[in-house]
Motif scaffolding. Structure first.
Motif, mmCIF file in Angstrom:
data_model
loop_
_atom_site.group_PDB
_atom_site.id
_atom_site.type_symbol
_atom_site.label_atom_id
_atom_site.label_comp_id
_atom_site.label_asym_id
_atom_site.label_seq_id
_atom_site.Cartn_x
_atom_site.Cartn_y
_atom_site.Cartn_z
ATOM 1 N N THR A 40 0.830 -1.209 0.000
ATOM 2 C CA THR A 40 0.000 0.000 0.000
ATOM 3 C C THR A 40 0.865 1.260 0.000
ATOM 4 O O THR A 40 0.652 2.175 -0.799
ATOM 5 C CB THR A 40 -0.905 0.010 1.260
ATOM 6 N N GLY B 255 2.502 1.750 -3.313
ATOM 7 C CA GLY B 255 1.606 1.799 -4.468
ATOM 8 C C GLY B 255 1.794 0.636 -5.419
ATOM 9 O O GLY B 255 1.491 0.736 -6.614
ATOM 10 N N ASP C 237 1.075 -3.031 -7.155
ATOM 11 C CA ASP C 237 -0.155 -3.703 -7.570
ATOM 12 C C ASP C 237 -0.577 -4.737 -6.520
ATOM 13 O O ASP C 237 0.261 -5.356 -5.853
ATOM 14 C CB ASP C 237 0.093 -4.408 -8.910
ATOM 15 N N ASP C 238 -1.890 -4.923 -6.429
ATOM 16 C CA ASP C 238 -2.419 -5.873 -5.442
ATOM 17 C C ASP C 238 -1.870 -7.292 -5.609
ATOM 18 O O ASP C 238 -1.869 -8.078 -4.661
ATOM 19 C CB ASP C 238 -3.949 -5.926 -5.526
ATOM 20 N N TRP D 216 8.614 5.531 -4.176
ATOM 21 C CA TRP D 216 7.259 5.218 -4.670
ATOM 22 C C TRP D 216 6.226 5.574 -3.600
ATOM 23 O O TRP D 216 5.039 5.673 -3.892
ATOM 24 C CB TRP D 216 7.140 3.736 -5.015
ATOM 25 N N PRO E 44 3.326 9.859 -4.118
ATOM 26 C CA PRO E 44 2.528 9.815 -5.350
ATOM 27 C C PRO E 44 3.111 10.673 -6.469
ATOM 28 O O PRO E 44 3.074 10.276 -7.637
ATOM 29 C CB PRO E 44 1.157 10.322 -4.895
ATOM 30 N N ARG F 152 5.772 8.816 -8.623
ATOM 31 C CA ARG F 152 5.521 7.480 -9.190
ATOM 32 C C ARG F 152 5.670 7.420 -10.697
ATOM 33 O O ARG F 152 6.156 6.435 -11.238
ATOM 34 C CB ARG F 152 4.137 6.987 -8.747
ATOM 35 N N LEU G 14 6.351 3.545 -11.892
ATOM 36 C CA LEU G 14 5.682 2.551 -11.051
ATOM 37 C C LEU G 14 4.629 1.754 -11.824
ATOM 38 O O LEU G 14 4.520 0.533 -11.651
ATOM 39 C CB LEU G 14 5.035 3.238 -9.827
ATOM 40 N N ASN H 64 4.495 -2.227 -12.053
ATOM 41 C CA ASN H 64 3.308 -2.990 -11.671
ATOM 42 C C ASN H 64 2.812 -3.878 -12.800
ATOM 43 O O ASN H 64 2.311 -4.973 -12.568
ATOM 44 C CB ASN H 64 2.198 -2.034 -11.235
ATOM 45 N N GLN I 92 6.874 9.920 4.254
ATOM 46 C CA GLN I 92 6.809 10.812 3.088
ATOM 47 C C GLN I 92 7.535 12.135 3.362
ATOM 48 O O GLN I 92 8.255 12.646 2.506
ATOM 49 C CB GLN I 92 5.349 11.075 2.714
#
Lengths: 516, 516
Positions: free
Chosen positions: B124, B127, B129-130, B297, B300, B303, B308, B312, B396
């Protein structure tokens, strides 16, 4: 977190560690949480805002601790001991405070040099040959992560050495000069023709790190049988026969793992005989895996049984884990080589951004060229703290205590006719099984699987299982009783053994009732 | 050492860490001790008797600290940042207190499950991919030791996947059923015929871990050129041409390293183009090495520049080191795979003594089957502490601070005509060199080597060098200015840059005097 918040959190952490060790014997040795216990309790989403540390520390106690099995518990008799001491914990603190990736001497000279010093100490402590000292100018020692990583490292060094031997033969046959093709000096044709022919050897009792090493390198591993009558130790004549057979088939023997203290039963391979065989083949390399038992070389009275003289005479590399029985927290794997060029000629890659004037001048060791990975932690400090805090005599007393406790247990078990001691007990390790009159081999296996299953369901007993395989007795399922935690007393051993006896009696009784 | 002695020593260690960080900026960033400085001061003989801890701790301060280069110093601009935080130090304390070898879920269920949770968080945070979530049931994440270890792991997984593809082809051609020969399902003939044909790819800018991985596995690494005009990033068309050429010669392309943020200059390879190429070859595997830059990453706004979306879409495995810019002490390398079977089918070896009922039931992850070594430390706790202590916003803010400081420095350097910014600055990294009117390329190199040498002799400045190599500009020696330590301020950057300017001015002046 600012400095004063850290001071507070740090003191609190120290207090929690004190509480933990002050009352560790009141806990169950084994966590019996179910799979997913923690996954179910923690958010799958990371926190957006930072939290205060006391809340985090409280969650560690509340959520994490129930899922910890206590390897420092005085009743921990599973696998092998994995001791940690206060000195080692302090070493980790000092080390992580000056965290750095340690790949070169120049990253922080103290890290490399302290490692050189303590590895020099360990040569003395363990009674290894002087050739394994870095100060010998020939061999040397390095701290690694684990016996498996060290076995892989040794196998890569061995592969390259074997290929260099074959490359020299190739050039002699073809009358060509040995070309320089990077650190390994092996022409592509020699590598491509020979790699597939390389064979590694070990016994059925060799730790699975042997097979895994072969798997990682895509090479062939040949597993040799052992005999119960030989105490489950690998013999040299068997190795010799296998090598000859393989050479006839066109294979190239290059690596053998000789184990001092197998995981299953503590067997010590016939290192002298194996070494004699290895010396007959210029492509062969002998790696000594003494992951657990090697620390007991610190005891002069154990050196003969643990074949130290043969290891000193024949071992090309030797590994023992200070993080097992050796009072140093995981990870601290001690790895020694007879010729450090075996490592550097296989592992040295130095791009511009990693060059330093000290290394260019050959004045320092860059340990990254002795290992697989680039980065490395400052692990020598915990070994230094432990050796200074305990002294050689303190380490010896700890080891002797484990051996003595096991010896008492062995006497106890030997007196009880319903148990069999399946393999010769070694140091702190005993392999036993429950017997039953008239039971067949497979019935006995079933009985002992059931006994182990029942013990495994209890949080207060933690013993692990193995299958001992031999040519003369087949496969025997048995239970391992591995002693070596720092706080273990005679009473701890007796109490757990009593539980084993009680579970065994219940099991036999139930079996009789069913039979009747 | 008993519990109360430990409490005292622990408090004292905490106090020393507090002192260290309260005044770190007053130290020199770099240790300038000479090779052997510590070897000369420590006894080569281990102590027989144990010593009291205060004496040991005093020796750490007196002997070890002078040989430490301070990677946490606000003026540390060498290599890449290697941050550690109080949260991370506390994590190490909690972890080493419950030290265990962690090879199986059952060793201490909390260790595996906490790692699953925090690696889910990091998907998460970054960022990703799931599919890279372990909870996806397909891919997953694991904490490793270093980007080099992870690259080796990825290459082994890739090799086995490629050999399985070739084995399927082999069986289709021969009309034979796919046999089961252990976890890899690759017949010996397929392995032996094809291993020598396997080729890995990277660019001249790929970290040396690529070449080292090939060396460790005995495989061929093909280094592709880059162009300065492309910002030193590897292009897909070049990869495609190389692959086609190699296939024609009978080789089998199987692995490419795509770098997000090269070590030399922070270049980001054309991952999308490379991925498109990789997808055309069923034996190919794309490993993303984002060791340093990948943590960014988490921002945001970075990215897109760090490609990114392409990572992904195409990455088979992805590695970034939380122990570089990510506030977690070394070691904490985050490694994600698109399909975890790529790992388990290459790495799973399970002897009896490592079997557990939970693993047999498929209910848990045994991370040893996702990695090379057997044992593993409880590293997730420090990552958990850092992510909870900082929150995503805290991480961040730290990353943005480094980028902003670098951006200010870039503006400063760009205004000064005597310096050249040699490659596009990236995140916290700037590559520059000193210019001189009328100097040839080799004279400029000499000048900058001399500038770097003079800076390297100073304890208050720590910058490392690189050689940027490209087709259009040849080899350029330059100096790297890498920002990212936790305590670095604008003033720190300015003060060090002022010293660079002063040394440069002196150097040019001396040169002019000699010339005149």
């Amino acid at each position: 977190m600012d400095v004063e918040q850290f001071r507070k959190a740090g003191y609190a952490a120290i207090d929690q560690i004190c509480d933990y060790y002050s009352s560790i014997e009141q806990r169950d040795v084994k966590s019996l949480v179910k799979p997913g216990y923690l996954l179910d309790q923690l958010s799958t989403t990371p926190p957006t805002k930072g939290e205060d540390f006391p809340a985090i520390a409280a969650d560690f106690q509340r959520l994490v601790m129930p899922g910890i099995t206590h390897w420092q518990h005085p009743k921990f008799f599973a696998y092998f001991p994995s001791t940690v001491t206060f000195e080692s914990i302090l070493g980790d603190m000092y080390s992580s405070a000056v965290s750095n990736p340690g790949f070169n001497w120049a990253c922080s000279p103290a890290c490399t040099e302290l490692e050189q010093v303590v590895m020099e100490w360990m040569v003395t402590v363990l009674g290894l040959d002087d050739v394994f000292r870095t100060s010998s100018g020939k061999g040397g020692g390095i701290i690694g992560t684990s016996a498996s990583d060290m076995c892989l490292t040794a196998a890569i060094a061995a592969r390259e050495r074997a290929l260099r031997v074959l490359a020299r033969d190739h050039h002699q046959v073809n009358g060509t000069a040995t070309p320089t093709e990077g650190p390994t000096d092996v022409p592509y044709s020699v590598r491509s023709e020979n790699t597939k022919r390389l064979v590694m050897y070990g016994s059925t009792q060799t730790h699975s790190i042997g097979v895994k090493t072969a798997l990682l390198l895509g090479l062939t591993f040949r597993t040799l049988p052992v005999k119960s009558a030989d105490g489950y130790a690998l013999r040299g004549d068997l190795l010799k026969a296998a090598i000859e057979e393989d050479i006839k088939k066109g294979f190239v023997p290059f690596f053998v793992i000789g184990t001092v203290g197998t995981t299953s039963s503590g067997a010590v391979d016939y290192i002298g005989d194996i070494g004699e065989v290895v010396h007959q083949y210029p492509t062969m390399f002998l790696h000594i895996d003494a992951a657990w038992a090697g620390m007991a070389w610190a005891l002069p009275e154990q050196r003969e049984a643990l074949r130290l003289a043969e290891v000193n005479k024949y071992g090309d590399s030797v590994c023992t884990n200070a993080h097992k029985w050796g009072l140093v927290g995981f990870d601290c794997s001690l790895f020694f080589v007879r010729d450090r060029r075996d490592l550097t000629e296989a592992l040295d890659v130095t791009p511009t951004y990693l060059r330093t004037k000290e290394a260019d001048a050959g004045a320092v060791i860059d340990y990254r060229n002795w290992q697989l990975a680039l980065g490395r932690r400052f692990r020598s400090v915990k070994l230094w703290f432990v050796m200074r805090g305990y002294g050689v005599e303190g380490l010896q007393a700890h080891l002797r205590n484990g051996i003595s406790l096991c010896s008492d247990l062995v006497s106890e078990v030997a007196k009880d006719a319903k148990f069999e001691i399946v393999a010769p007990p070694r140091l702190g390790l005993l392999c036993f099984r429950l017997l039953k009159d008239g039971a067949s081999a497979s019935e006995l296996d079933k009985l002992n699987v059931e006994l182990h299953t029942r013990l495994a369901e209890r949080p207060d007993v933690h013993l692990t299982q193995t299958i001992l395989k031999s040519e003369d007795r087949g496969e025997i399922f048995c239970i391992r009783f591995a002693i070596g935690a720092l706080r273990t007393t005679k009473q701890d051993v007796e109490e757990v053994w009593d539980e084993v006896v009680k579970e065994s009696d219940r099991l036999v009784l139930e079996g009789n009732q069913v039979t009747n």
